[in-house]
Design a protein around this motif. Structure first.
Motif, PDB file in Angstrom:
ATOM      1  N   MET A 121      14.324  23.990   5.069  1.00  0.00           N
ATOM      2  CA  MET A 121      13.431  24.141   4.129  1.00  0.00           C
ATOM      3  C   MET A 121      13.066  25.650   3.701  1.00  0.00           C
ATOM      4  SD  MET A 121      11.562  22.216   2.163  1.00  0.00           S
ATOM      5  CE  MET A 121      10.212  21.256   1.735  1.00  0.00           C
ATOM      6  N   ASP A 122      13.105  26.196   2.603  1.00  0.00           N
ATOM      7  CA  ASP A 122      12.514  27.404   2.404  1.00  0.00           C
ATOM      8  C   ASP A 122      11.329  27.659   2.269  1.00  0.00           C
ATOM      9  OD1 ASP A 122      15.149  28.457   1.675  1.00  0.00           O
ATOM     10  OD2 ASP A 122      15.125  27.602  -0.418  1.00  0.00           O
ATOM     11  N   THR A 123      10.556  28.747   2.705  1.00  0.00           N
ATOM     12  CA  THR A 123       9.309  29.287   2.866  1.00  0.00           C
ATOM     13  C   THR A 123       9.101  30.305   1.577  1.00  0.00           C
ATOM     14  OG1 THR A 123       9.216  28.906   5.150  1.00  0.00           O
ATOM     15  CG2 THR A 123       7.365  30.406   3.929  1.00  0.00           C
ATOM     16  N   TRP A 124       8.266  29.607   0.624  1.00  0.00           N
ATOM     17  CA  TRP A 124       8.350  30.470  -0.569  1.00  0.00           C
ATOM     18  C   TRP A 124       7.016  31.442  -0.465  1.00  0.00           C
ATOM     19  CZ3 TRP A 124      11.789  30.527  -4.326  1.00  0.00           C
ATOM     20  CH2 TRP A 124      12.648  29.558  -4.312  1.00  0.00           C
ATOM     21  N   ARG A 125       7.087  32.696  -1.185  1.00  0.00           N
ATOM     22  CA  ARG A 125       5.774  33.562  -1.024  1.00  0.00           C
ATOM     23  C   ARG A 125       5.879  34.095  -2.425  1.00  0.00           C
ATOM     24  NH1 ARG A 125       7.636  38.917  -0.364  1.00  0.00           N
ATOM     25  NH2 ARG A 125       9.775  39.195   0.189  1.00  0.00           N
ATOM     26  N   LYS A 126       4.727  34.442  -3.000  1.00  0.00           N
ATOM     27  CA  LYS A 126       4.447  34.862  -4.211  1.00  0.00           C
ATOM     28  C   LYS A 126       4.730  36.587  -4.104  1.00  0.00           C
ATOM     29  CE  LYS A 126       1.314  32.779  -6.927  1.00  0.00           C
ATOM     30  NZ  LYS A 126       0.097  32.415  -7.553  1.00  0.00           N
ATOM     31  N   SER A 127       5.253  36.852  -5.503  1.00  0.00           N
ATOM     32  CA  SER A 127       5.332  38.290  -5.885  1.00  0.00           C
ATOM     33  C   SER A 127       3.936  39.006  -5.517  1.00  0.00           C
ATOM     34  CB  SER A 127       5.942  38.636  -7.111  1.00  0.00           C
ATOM     35  OG  SER A 127       5.803  39.724  -7.497  1.00  0.00           O
ATOM     36  N   SER A 146       1.557  35.303 -14.147  1.00  0.00           N
ATOM     37  CA  SER A 146       2.891  35.857 -14.607  1.00  0.00           C
ATOM     38  C   SER A 146       3.822  36.192 -13.411  1.00  0.00           C
ATOM     39  CB  SER A 146       2.969  37.081 -15.379  1.00  0.00           C
ATOM     40  OG  SER A 146       2.029  36.974 -16.669  1.00  0.00           O
ATOM     41  N   CYS A 147       4.021  35.034 -12.534  1.00  0.00           N
ATOM     42  CA  CYS A 147       4.585  35.322 -11.218  1.00  0.00           C
ATOM     43  C   CYS A 147       5.729  34.684 -10.873  1.00  0.00           C
ATOM     44  CB  CYS A 147       3.145  34.843 -10.265  1.00  0.00           C
ATOM     45  SG  CYS A 147       3.656  35.250  -8.554  1.00  0.00           S
ATOM     46  N   VAL A 148       6.333  35.264 -10.092  1.00  0.00           N
ATOM     47  CA  VAL A 148       7.522  34.509  -9.560  1.00  0.00           C
ATOM     48  C   VAL A 148       7.457  34.450  -7.970  1.00  0.00           C
ATOM     49  CG1 VAL A 148       9.249  35.302 -10.983  1.00  0.00           C
ATOM     50  CG2 VAL A 148       8.862  36.855  -9.277  1.00  0.00           C
ATOM     51  N   GLU A 149       8.220  33.556  -7.518  1.00  0.00           N
ATOM     52  CA  GLU A 149       8.051  33.475  -5.941  1.00  0.00           C
ATOM     53  C   GLU A 149       9.556  33.614  -5.307  1.00  0.00           C
ATOM     54  OE1 GLU A 149       4.631  29.797  -5.349  1.00  0.00           O
ATOM     55  OE2 GLU A 149       6.824  29.231  -5.900  1.00  0.00           O
ATOM     56  N   ILE A 150       9.514  34.231  -4.137  1.00  0.00           N
ATOM     57  CA  ILE A 150      10.753  34.215  -3.655  1.00  0.00           C
ATOM     58  C   ILE A 150      10.857  33.853  -2.053  1.00  0.00           C
ATOM     59  CG2 ILE A 150      11.297  36.525  -4.816  1.00  0.00           C
ATOM     60  CD1 ILE A 150      11.059  37.921  -2.162  1.00  0.00           C
ATOM     61  N   THR A 205      21.210  34.853   4.201  1.00  0.00           N
ATOM     62  CA  THR A 205      22.522  34.709   3.292  1.00  0.00           C
ATOM     63  C   THR A 205      22.282  34.697   2.025  1.00  0.00           C
ATOM     64  OG1 THR A 205      22.423  32.302   3.696  1.00  0.00           O
ATOM     65  CG2 THR A 205      23.865  33.885   5.170  1.00  0.00           C
ATOM     66  N   ARG A 206      20.875  34.549   1.538  1.00  0.00           N
ATOM     67  CA  ARG A 206      20.654  34.369   0.177  1.00  0.00           C
ATOM     68  C   ARG A 206      19.086  34.713  -0.306  1.00  0.00           C
ATOM     69  NH1 ARG A 206      18.165  30.124   1.340  1.00  0.00           N
ATOM     70  NH2 ARG A 206      18.540  27.778   1.283  1.00  0.00           N
ATOM     71  N   ILE A 207      18.637  35.103  -1.377  1.00  0.00           N
ATOM     72  CA  ILE A 207      17.636  35.160  -1.849  1.00  0.00           C
ATOM     73  C   ILE A 207      17.094  34.313  -3.030  1.00  0.00           C
ATOM     74  CG2 ILE A 207      15.569  36.777  -2.747  1.00  0.00           C
ATOM     75  CD1 ILE A 207      16.772  37.729  -0.071  1.00  0.00           C
ATOM     76  N   SER A 208      16.485  33.585  -2.955  1.00  0.00           N
ATOM     77  CA  SER A 208      15.948  32.534  -3.966  1.00  0.00           C
ATOM     78  C   SER A 208      14.806  32.923  -4.939  1.00  0.00           C
ATOM     79  CB  SER A 208      15.918  31.168  -3.593  1.00  0.00           C
ATOM     80  OG  SER A 208      17.098  30.715  -2.879  1.00  0.00           O
ATOM     81  N   PRO A 227      12.349  46.003  -2.420  1.00  0.00           N
ATOM     82  CA  PRO A 227      11.815  45.573  -1.227  1.00  0.00           C
ATOM     83  C   PRO A 227      12.779  45.113  -0.180  1.00  0.00           C
ATOM     84  CG  PRO A 227      11.226  43.889  -2.896  1.00  0.00           C
ATOM     85  CD  PRO A 227      11.712  45.343  -3.564  1.00  0.00           C
ATOM     86  N   THR A 228      12.753  45.503   1.165  1.00  0.00           N
ATOM     87  CA  THR A 228      13.721  44.813   1.982  1.00  0.00           C
ATOM     88  C   THR A 228      13.488  43.459   2.248  1.00  0.00           C
ATOM     89  OG1 THR A 228      13.729  47.038   3.084  1.00  0.00           O
ATOM     90  CG2 THR A 228      14.833  45.194   4.387  1.00  0.00           C
ATOM     91  N   PRO A 229      14.647  42.592   1.863  1.00  0.00           N
ATOM     92  CA  PRO A 229      14.487  41.243   1.989  1.00  0.00           C
ATOM     93  C   PRO A 229      14.263  40.831   3.561  1.00  0.00           C
ATOM     94  CG  PRO A 229      16.420  41.458   0.814  1.00  0.00           C
ATOM     95  CD  PRO A 229      15.852  42.867   1.238  1.00  0.00           C
ATOM     96  N   GLY A 230      13.323  39.916   3.646  1.00  0.00           N
ATOM     97  CA  GLY A 230      13.447  39.413   5.226  1.00  0.00           C
ATOM     98  C   GLY A 230      12.018  39.484   5.773  1.00  0.00           C
TER      99      GLY A 230
END
Length: 78
Positions: free
Chosen positions: A1-7, A17-21, A26-29, A75-78
């Motif tokens: 299960m992915d843990t989403w966070r708001k930009s 006007s937001c996206v979540e990542i 292995t991936r960035i959604s 930003p550094t993913p992770g």
């Protein structure tokens, strides 16, 4: 299960006007926070870093005074 966070750049007011990542090794959604069930865009980490860098360069070139362009580091993913 992915843990989403708001930009951290979620737009004016209530962040409408937001996206979540969500990221993993292995991936960035990426998804629209207003409609999270509409789908996601998924990138390999290196491609996501290039995508963010391109966005920052475009934003900097619009905001910078003539003859000056200062891009932020992605930003550094992770």
């Amino acid at each position: 299960m992915d843990t989403w966070r708001k930009s951290s750049y979620s737009g004016p007011g209530d962040g409408d006007s937001c996206v979540e990542i969500a990221n993993s090794p292995t991936r960035i959604s990426v998804r629209d926070s207003k409609d999270p069930t509409a789908g996601t865009v998924t990138f390999p980490p290196a491609s996501f870093a290039s995508f963010v860098e391109a966005l920052n360069c475009a934003a900097s070139s619009r905001a910078a005074p003539p003859g000056r362009s200062e891009a932020r580091r992605p930003p550094t993913p992770g």
